[in-house]
Design a protein around this motif. Sequence first.
Motif, PDB file in Angstrom:
ATOM      1  N   GLY A 218      33.742  37.474  26.524  1.00  0.00           N
ATOM      2  CA  GLY A 218      34.555  36.250  26.553  1.00  0.00           C
ATOM      3  C   GLY A 218      34.968  35.860  27.963  1.00  0.00           C
ATOM      4  O   GLY A 218      34.941  36.669  28.886  1.00  0.00           O
ATOM      5  N   GLN A 219      35.339  34.594  28.110  1.00  0.00           N
ATOM      6  CA  GLN A 219      35.745  34.097  29.424  1.00  0.00           C
ATOM      7  C   GLN A 219      37.074  33.345  29.351  1.00  0.00           C
ATOM      8  O   GLN A 219      37.439  32.796  28.321  1.00  0.00           O
ATOM      9  CB  GLN A 219      34.684  33.166  29.986  1.00  0.00           C
ATOM     10  CG  GLN A 219      33.318  33.818  30.092  1.00  0.00           C
ATOM     11  CD  GLN A 219      32.499  33.128  31.158  1.00  0.00           C
ATOM     12  OE1 GLN A 219      32.680  33.379  32.340  1.00  0.00           O
ATOM     13  NE2 GLN A 219      31.625  32.235  30.727  1.00  0.00           N
ATOM     14  N   VAL A 220      37.749  33.317  30.495  1.00  0.00           N
ATOM     15  CA  VAL A 220      39.084  32.712  30.560  1.00  0.00           C
ATOM     16  C   VAL A 220      39.158  31.792  31.779  1.00  0.00           C
ATOM     17  O   VAL A 220      38.632  32.134  32.836  1.00  0.00           O
ATOM     18  CB  VAL A 220      40.163  33.819  30.710  1.00  0.00           C
ATOM     19  CG1 VAL A 220      41.567  33.224  30.743  1.00  0.00           C
ATOM     20  CG2 VAL A 220      40.059  34.851  29.595  1.00  0.00           C
ATOM     21  N   VAL A 221      39.796  30.634  31.630  1.00  0.00           N
ATOM     22  CA  VAL A 221      40.104  29.805  32.800  1.00  0.00           C
ATOM     23  C   VAL A 221      41.606  29.727  32.980  1.00  0.00           C
ATOM     24  O   VAL A 221      42.369  29.907  32.027  1.00  0.00           O
ATOM     25  CB  VAL A 221      39.643  28.325  32.684  1.00  0.00           C
ATOM     26  CG1 VAL A 221      38.211  28.141  33.041  1.00  0.00           C
ATOM     27  CG2 VAL A 221      40.033  27.727  31.361  1.00  0.00           C
ATOM     28  N   GLY A 222      42.010  29.420  34.188  1.00  0.00           N
ATOM     29  CA  GLY A 222      43.441  29.253  34.418  1.00  0.00           C
ATOM     30  C   GLY A 222      43.659  28.485  35.702  1.00  0.00           C
ATOM     31  O   GLY A 222      42.866  28.590  36.643  1.00  0.00           O
ATOM     32  N   ALA A 223      44.727  27.677  35.716  1.00  0.00           N
ATOM     33  CA  ALA A 223      45.057  26.947  36.930  1.00  0.00           C
ATOM     34  C   ALA A 223      45.915  27.842  37.812  1.00  0.00           C
ATOM     35  O   ALA A 223      46.777  28.559  37.306  1.00  0.00           O
ATOM     36  CB  ALA A 223      45.824  25.678  36.579  1.00  0.00           C
ATOM     37  N   VAL A 224      45.670  27.810  39.109  1.00  0.00           N
ATOM     38  CA  VAL A 224      46.563  28.508  40.031  1.00  0.00           C
ATOM     39  C   VAL A 224      47.165  27.481  40.987  1.00  0.00           C
ATOM     40  O   VAL A 224      46.576  26.426  41.233  1.00  0.00           O
ATOM     41  CB  VAL A 224      45.840  29.621  40.835  1.00  0.00           C
ATOM     42  CG1 VAL A 224      45.520  30.800  39.950  1.00  0.00           C
ATOM     43  CG2 VAL A 224      44.596  29.082  41.508  1.00  0.00           C
ATOM     44  N   SER A 225      48.363  27.822  41.490  1.00  0.00           N
ATOM     45  CA  SER A 225      49.073  26.848  42.306  1.00  0.00           C
ATOM     46  C   SER A 225      49.458  27.399  43.666  1.00  0.00           C
ATOM     47  O   SER A 225      49.923  26.678  44.523  1.00  0.00           O
ATOM     48  CB  SER A 225      50.360  26.449  41.581  1.00  0.00           C
ATOM     49  OG  SER A 225      51.207  27.584  41.489  1.00  0.00           O
ATOM     50  N   GLY A 226      49.291  28.723  43.837  1.00  0.00           N
ATOM     51  CA  GLY A 226      49.793  29.321  45.069  1.00  0.00           C
ATOM     52  C   GLY A 226      51.192  29.880  44.886  1.00  0.00           C
ATOM     53  O   GLY A 226      51.762  30.463  45.787  1.00  0.00           O
ATOM     54  N   GLY A 227      51.749  29.689  43.701  1.00  0.00           N
ATOM     55  CA  GLY A 227      53.063  30.247  43.403  1.00  0.00           C
ATOM     56  C   GLY A 227      52.925  31.670  42.901  1.00  0.00           C
ATOM     57  O   GLY A 227      51.825  32.133  42.577  1.00  0.00           O
ATOM     58  N   VAL A 228      54.058  32.376  42.839  1.00  0.00           N
ATOM     59  CA  VAL A 228      54.007  33.791  42.489  1.00  0.00           C
ATOM     60  C   VAL A 228      53.536  34.002  41.031  1.00  0.00           C
ATOM     61  O   VAL A 228      52.709  34.877  40.765  1.00  0.00           O
ATOM     62  CB  VAL A 228      55.340  34.518  42.786  1.00  0.00           C
ATOM     63  CG1 VAL A 228      56.508  33.843  42.129  1.00  0.00           C
ATOM     64  CG2 VAL A 228      55.279  35.975  42.369  1.00  0.00           C
ATOM     65  N   ASP A 229      53.987  33.177  40.104  1.00  0.00           N
ATOM     66  CA  ASP A 229      53.646  33.422  38.697  1.00  0.00           C
ATOM     67  C   ASP A 229      52.150  33.287  38.438  1.00  0.00           C
ATOM     68  O   ASP A 229      51.528  34.169  37.852  1.00  0.00           O
ATOM     69  CB  ASP A 229      54.402  32.454  37.771  1.00  0.00           C
ATOM     70  CG  ASP A 229      55.901  32.503  37.999  1.00  0.00           C
ATOM     71  OD1 ASP A 229      56.359  33.494  38.603  1.00  0.00           O
ATOM     72  OD2 ASP A 229      56.588  31.562  37.595  1.00  0.00           O
ATOM     73  N   SER A 230      51.576  32.168  38.877  1.00  0.00           N
ATOM     74  CA  SER A 230      50.149  31.975  38.587  1.00  0.00           C
ATOM     75  C   SER A 230      49.299  32.983  39.359  1.00  0.00           C
ATOM     76  O   SER A 230      48.261  33.418  38.870  1.00  0.00           O
ATOM     77  CB  SER A 230      49.721  30.534  38.855  1.00  0.00           C
ATOM     78  OG  SER A 230      49.776  30.221  40.218  1.00  0.00           O
ATOM     79  N   THR A 231      49.752  33.379  40.542  1.00  0.00           N
ATOM     80  CA  THR A 231      48.966  34.351  41.311  1.00  0.00           C
ATOM     81  C   THR A 231      48.996  35.724  40.645  1.00  0.00           C
ATOM     82  O   THR A 231      47.960  36.391  40.515  1.00  0.00           O
ATOM     83  CB  THR A 231      49.506  34.470  42.757  1.00  0.00           C
ATOM     84  OG1 THR A 231      49.573  33.169  43.318  1.00  0.00           O
ATOM     85  CG2 THR A 231      48.612  35.346  43.604  1.00  0.00           C
ATOM     86  N   VAL A 232      50.175  36.150  40.232  1.00  0.00           N
ATOM     87  CA  VAL A 232      50.286  37.458  39.578  1.00  0.00           C
ATOM     88  C   VAL A 232      49.480  37.458  38.271  1.00  0.00           C
ATOM     89  O   VAL A 232      48.732  38.402  37.989  1.00  0.00           O
ATOM     90  CB  VAL A 232      51.773  37.821  39.308  1.00  0.00           C
ATOM     91  CG1 VAL A 232      51.884  39.035  38.409  1.00  0.00           C
ATOM     92  CG2 VAL A 232      52.486  38.069  40.625  1.00  0.00           C
ATOM     93  N   ALA A 233      49.597  36.372  37.502  1.00  0.00           N
ATOM     94  CA  ALA A 233      48.856  36.296  36.241  1.00  0.00           C
ATOM     95  C   ALA A 233      47.352  36.345  36.521  1.00  0.00           C
ATOM     96  O   ALA A 233      46.599  37.054  35.835  1.00  0.00           O
ATOM     97  CB  ALA A 233      49.220  35.015  35.496  1.00  0.00           C
ATOM     98  N   ALA A 234      46.915  35.641  37.559  1.00  0.00           N
ATOM     99  CA  ALA A 234      45.486  35.601  37.883  1.00  0.00           C
ATOM    100  C   ALA A 234      44.984  36.977  38.326  1.00  0.00           C
ATOM    101  O   ALA A 234      43.912  37.421  37.932  1.00  0.00           O
ATOM    102  CB  ALA A 234      45.229  34.565  38.981  1.00  0.00           C
ATOM    103  N   LYS A 235      45.786  37.664  39.118  1.00  0.00           N
ATOM    104  CA  LYS A 235      45.369  38.980  39.602  1.00  0.00           C
ATOM    105  C   LYS A 235      45.261  39.974  38.437  1.00  0.00           C
ATOM    106  O   LYS A 235      44.354  40.807  38.379  1.00  0.00           O
ATOM    107  CB  LYS A 235      46.376  39.466  40.654  1.00  0.00           C
ATOM    108  CG  LYS A 235      46.143  40.876  41.158  1.00  0.00           C
ATOM    109  CD  LYS A 235      44.958  40.971  42.103  1.00  0.00           C
ATOM    110  CE  LYS A 235      44.991  42.294  42.859  1.00  0.00           C
ATOM    111  NZ  LYS A 235      43.806  43.081  42.788  1.00  0.00           N
ATOM    112  N   LEU A 236      46.176  39.855  37.504  1.00  0.00           N
ATOM    113  CA  LEU A 236      46.142  40.719  36.322  1.00  0.00           C
ATOM    114  C   LEU A 236      44.859  40.448  35.516  1.00  0.00           C
ATOM    115  O   LEU A 236      44.193  41.369  35.039  1.00  0.00           O
ATOM    116  CB  LEU A 236      47.375  40.419  35.479  1.00  0.00           C
ATOM    117  CG  LEU A 236      47.933  41.477  34.555  1.00  0.00           C
ATOM    118  CD1 LEU A 236      48.123  42.804  35.248  1.00  0.00           C
ATOM    119  CD2 LEU A 236      49.275  41.002  33.991  1.00  0.00           C
TER     120      LEU A 236
END
Length: 523
Positions: A218-236
């Motif tokens: 499976g695959q996942v997409v997500g928007a990142v903004s440079g903020g801490v929440d989206s970055t941490v979620a993306a790294k996870l």
Amino acid sequence: TVLILDFGSQYSHLITRRIREIGVYCELLPCTQKIDDLHFQPKGVIFSGSPYSISDKDAPHVDPKVFDLNVPILGICYGLQEISRNKGGKIGICERREYGRAQLRIIRHAEHPFVDKLFQGLDDTSEVWMSHGDHLDSAPEGFRVIGDTTTSAFAAVAHETAKTFGIQFHPEVTHSKDGKRILANFVLDICGCEANWTMASFIDKEIERIRNIVGPNGQVVGAVSGGVDSTVAAKLMKEAIGDRFHAILVDNGVMRYKECQNVKAILSDRLGINLDVVDASDLFLDRLVGVTDPEKKRKIIGNTFIEVFESEAARIDNETKQLGRGKIDFLLQGTLYPDVIESISFKGPSATIKTHHNVGGLLENMRLKLIEPLRELFKDEVRALGKLLQIDDELVWRHPFPGPGIAIRVLGEVTRTQVAIARAADHIYIEEIKNAGLYRQISQAYAALLPVRSVGVMGDKRTYEQVIALRAVESTDFMTADWFPMPYDVLKHISNRIINEVKGVNRVVYDVSSKPPSTIEWE
Ligand code: XMP
């Protein structure tokens, strides 16, 4: 897991915080939660306080089945009245609301050692924080008084055998000196929970959970903004499924100085996240021509964002299909616990003052399933997680930045020139705040460009140019905020630099308004 039932007290989330600090995992659910529908078996239950009086007609109540779970229960303030109401105690209405510090006298019962467990390890008196209108006039059947104050004869009670406790004061606030010890006694000793909830264990469990949900292909997409929440979620996500996670950064033309470059350097180059940067700045800025209403700006930016994001996700879907990958079925969101609490409250989400741009609209159109790895965490827990995931300190401590960006910080019409002025001023402002060592003390700071001109003099010439307003606030939850007392010498330096370096600005002012009644953003 400990279950906390929320009756709407302003302190409910603090109970959750304290118990997690003790190392015990807990969940906050609305007090109306049906016990049969619980998705876990709690080892103990806490009833929170409430803004309601127990005698109010519309006062909230628990599902009585909670008492059949046969696990320890602790009622705090209103929670104590709720226990008493179910167990037949008498509740009086205080003539005067009791608010503030009180001395709790602890009453021990050698013949019932179990009831002493809540206050074990405490001295004979303890300073506690009261905030209530109702109080007990008698203890319900089978309950012993384990603490009183000069004004509340039943400030703390415990059942002789049923492992049920009730306290009138708030152990979750730091003004209650032994509050944390009391909560620890309850969850560790009385409920028998183990203190093994740590961030490291959270990462392992969450990665496992993500892998199970997404499956091997499976695959996942997500928007990142440079903020801490989206970055941490993306790294996870990256740790869990590698390059089957696709991060998308949309350049909407109203981001901070060199933002896209910086985000790309950190997410892609440093953290190894599979990132696509889409430059859609012209599209956004063209659609903003002539628009001055803040809510309209938000709508245009929100809708355009969804459009760009969807088309980019579709492109990735097509390309990866050719590589034999599964469909993109999931959308990553960096939702935090406070947002979850807000939307699950039994009172319903609070009234919308400004429509905050989020990517919720994506779900309806794309039929993607949501993955929210941070939905159980508070902001400072996300920061701790970010550190463990080796995300740079600078990013982990970044101030929040609104989705509509500089568009709501340029008051009036958003043109390329106006954005450039606001962006340049903001960059100087933030740089100088960092140089002065104040960045972390401030919760959020930015420069707004006002839609007025004022007269100035530069060299021998009269000028007629624009005004920059500097905003800096301290806040814990951004629902309320105080303006930050910026040192004069720092202000002086910032103002000099902005007026000298940013063409088109001849005046700088500092915003000294708190929220409420002002808001943090000017629009
Ligand atoms: P206000 O201005 O409502 O801001 O006091 C509270 C917090 O929310 C941020 N904010 C936004 N964030 N989209 C966002 O993503 C928005 O439209 C928006 N409006 C305000 C603001 O920066 C502050 O942190």
